[in-house]
Each structure stands twice: as C-alpha cells, then as structure tokens.
Scaffold this active site. Sequence first.
Site, PDB file in Angstrom:
ATOM      1  N   GLY A  82     -63.456  49.150  26.677  1.00 27.48           N
ATOM      2  CA  GLY A  82     -62.078  48.749  26.424  1.00 27.48           C
ATOM      3  C   GLY A  82     -61.890  47.315  26.864  1.00 27.48           C
ATOM      4  O   GLY A  82     -62.834  46.522  26.826  1.00 27.48           O
ATOM      5  N   SER A 106     -61.248  45.109  29.995  1.00 27.42           N
ATOM      6  CA  SER A 106     -61.319  45.272  31.447  1.00 27.42           C
ATOM      7  C   SER A 106     -60.105  44.711  32.184  1.00 27.42           C
ATOM      8  O   SER A 106     -59.658  45.301  33.170  1.00 27.42           O
ATOM      9  CB  SER A 106     -62.601  44.653  31.995  1.00 27.42           C
ATOM     10  OG  SER A 106     -62.657  43.270  31.722  1.00 27.42           O
ATOM     11  N   CYS A 151     -69.704  49.396  29.235  1.00 29.32           N
ATOM     12  CA  CYS A 151     -69.148  48.139  28.722  1.00 29.32           C
ATOM     13  C   CYS A 151     -68.069  47.605  29.670  1.00 29.32           C
ATOM     14  O   CYS A 151     -68.395  47.058  30.712  1.00 29.32           O
ATOM     15  CB  CYS A 151     -68.650  48.311  27.297  1.00 29.32           C
ATOM     16  SG  CYS A 151     -68.454  46.762  26.398  1.00 29.32           S
ATOM     17  N   ILE A 193     -70.733  46.037  21.761  1.00 26.35           N
ATOM     18  CA  ILE A 193     -69.473  45.569  21.186  1.00 26.35           C
ATOM     19  C   ILE A 193     -68.814  44.630  22.192  1.00 26.35           C
ATOM     20  O   ILE A 193     -68.333  45.083  23.232  1.00 26.35           O
ATOM     21  CB  ILE A 193     -68.534  46.748  20.858  1.00 26.35           C
ATOM     22  CG1 ILE A 193     -69.229  47.713  19.900  1.00 26.35           C
ATOM     23  CG2 ILE A 193     -67.218  46.236  20.284  1.00 26.35           C
ATOM     24  CD1 ILE A 193     -68.476  49.012  19.676  1.00 26.35           C
ATOM     25  N   ARG A 194     -68.834  43.342  21.879  1.00 21.61           N
ATOM     26  CA  ARG A 194     -68.253  42.343  22.792  1.00 21.61           C
ATOM     27  C   ARG A 194     -68.654  42.640  24.238  1.00 21.61           C
ATOM     28  O   ARG A 194     -67.834  42.686  25.142  1.00 21.61           O
ATOM     29  CB  ARG A 194     -66.736  42.328  22.637  1.00 21.61           C
ATOM     30  CG  ARG A 194     -66.133  40.960  22.819  1.00 21.61           C
ATOM     31  CD  ARG A 194     -64.659  40.967  22.608  1.00 21.61           C
ATOM     32  NE  ARG A 194     -64.018  41.433  23.833  1.00 21.61           N
ATOM     33  CZ  ARG A 194     -62.763  41.764  23.936  1.00 21.61           C
ATOM     34  NH1 ARG A 194     -61.978  41.710  22.897  1.00 21.61           N
ATOM     35  NH2 ARG A 194     -62.264  42.160  25.073  1.00 21.61           N
ATOM     36  N   HIS A 205     -72.686  51.117  24.381  1.00 23.99           N
ATOM     37  CA  HIS A 205     -71.934  52.357  24.179  1.00 23.99           C
ATOM     38  C   HIS A 205     -72.857  53.473  23.677  1.00 23.99           C
ATOM     39  O   HIS A 205     -72.993  53.664  22.469  1.00 23.99           O
ATOM     40  CB  HIS A 205     -70.821  52.132  23.153  1.00 23.99           C
ATOM     41  CG  HIS A 205     -69.762  51.206  23.606  1.00 23.99           C
ATOM     42  ND1 HIS A 205     -68.632  51.643  24.246  1.00 23.99           N
ATOM     43  CD2 HIS A 205     -69.650  49.859  23.519  1.00 23.99           C
ATOM     44  CE1 HIS A 205     -67.864  50.606  24.529  1.00 23.99           C
ATOM     45  NE2 HIS A 205     -68.467  49.510  24.099  1.00 23.99           N
ATOM     46  N   GLU A 223     -72.343  56.545  23.532  1.00 25.16           N
ATOM     47  CA  GLU A 223     -71.586  57.588  22.823  1.00 25.16           C
ATOM     48  C   GLU A 223     -71.518  57.330  21.318  1.00 25.16           C
ATOM     49  O   GLU A 223     -71.204  58.233  20.543  1.00 25.16           O
ATOM     50  CB  GLU A 223     -70.174  57.721  23.414  1.00 25.16           C
ATOM     51  CG  GLU A 223     -69.223  56.589  23.095  1.00 25.16           C
ATOM     52  CD  GLU A 223     -69.348  55.363  23.988  1.00 25.16           C
ATOM     53  OE1 GLU A 223     -68.499  54.481  23.841  1.00 25.16           O
ATOM     54  OE2 GLU A 223     -70.264  55.290  24.826  1.00 25.16           O
TER      55      GLU A 223
END
Length: 186
Positions: free
Chosen positions: A18, A20, A50, A108-109, A149, A151
Amino acid sequence: MRRPEELAAVDGLVLPGGESTTMVKLAARFGLLEPLRTAVRSGLPVYGSCAGMILLADRILDAPSDQETVGGLDVTVRRNAFGRQVDSFESEIAFEGLPGNSLHAVFIRAPWVEDAGRDVQVLGRVVGGTADGRIVAVRQGNLVATSFHPELTGDRRVHALFVEIVRRHLAERAGSDAGNEKGRVP
C-alpha cells in the site's frame, strides 16, 4: 484489527502493501503505532510485504522527513527503489530457505534493502538485470519482510515460511507458560 486492545488477540500480523506514509499516519491516528512497536519488540511475528517492509524498517531513504515506522528490522530501506508505478515488473529471485531456492516475484513500486544489520538474515536477492543482487527479502527473529507481493503469484511458500514462524513462536510461548506453571507453588 482497528483498536489497540485487539492487538493482544493476534498470534501474528501481516503488514500489507500500500502507501506506507498513509498507513503509518492511520496507525498513529487510531492509537496503534506505539502498541505495534511494543508488540514487535515483544516478539510478535510480523510479515511485511512491500509497504509493510518499509513500516518494519528501522531506517528509510527517499521518504518524507517526518515519516515514522513501526521498526524492528535493522535495515535501511529505499522507498520506490525500482521506480514509479509504470516501472513495476516481475522477476525471478534467489530465495534462501525455500524449496528450489528461487521464486517468481511481482514488484509494484517496490522498495529494496540498501543495508542490513548483522542480525538480519538476507533471504532473497534479485537475479539479473540492472537490480541484480539487490536485497528484496529479509528476516530478523520473528520479523520477515519482502519488497515484492507473493500473494499475486499463487506461490504460497513465503506465506508458509511466515506461518511456520508463527507456529514456532506459539509453541515456544506455550512451553514457556508450561514451565512457569510447573514452578508455581499452589
């Protein structure tokens, strides 16, 4: 979990991906930041993915000057190390301690670990490309963090590793409680 008193009922905690800075501000606003720090210091198993890695880091780079963390991992993490959202990618990584010693990862980023203290076990590194060798998975005691990630791939091995850490922690706690019971005078 939305209230500090609910924290006592958890055996392990996942700090997800998400944003942070938003996550830590919300934790502070709801009175969870200090209880989370206390729980981490007390040995609660926590897995950070992440943004969760950023939250568990003791030190962060490329963050707003006032950004706080939960802390607990003796690492320096660089936020958005791989670039912006459009730079998100998938890659194979070398991952110690998992069957096969490699893993397909989605970034992701994502952050990466710039520096890890001597009590930190480096679990995963990028293989190939411009980020070759960058640290993307670590463990220190009951804390595990990945910059990717798992998941999103369907590969459950990282989560199974964390579940095993939680199980061992519960078993150790139960053994300690049983030892304390034996030493009590009725």
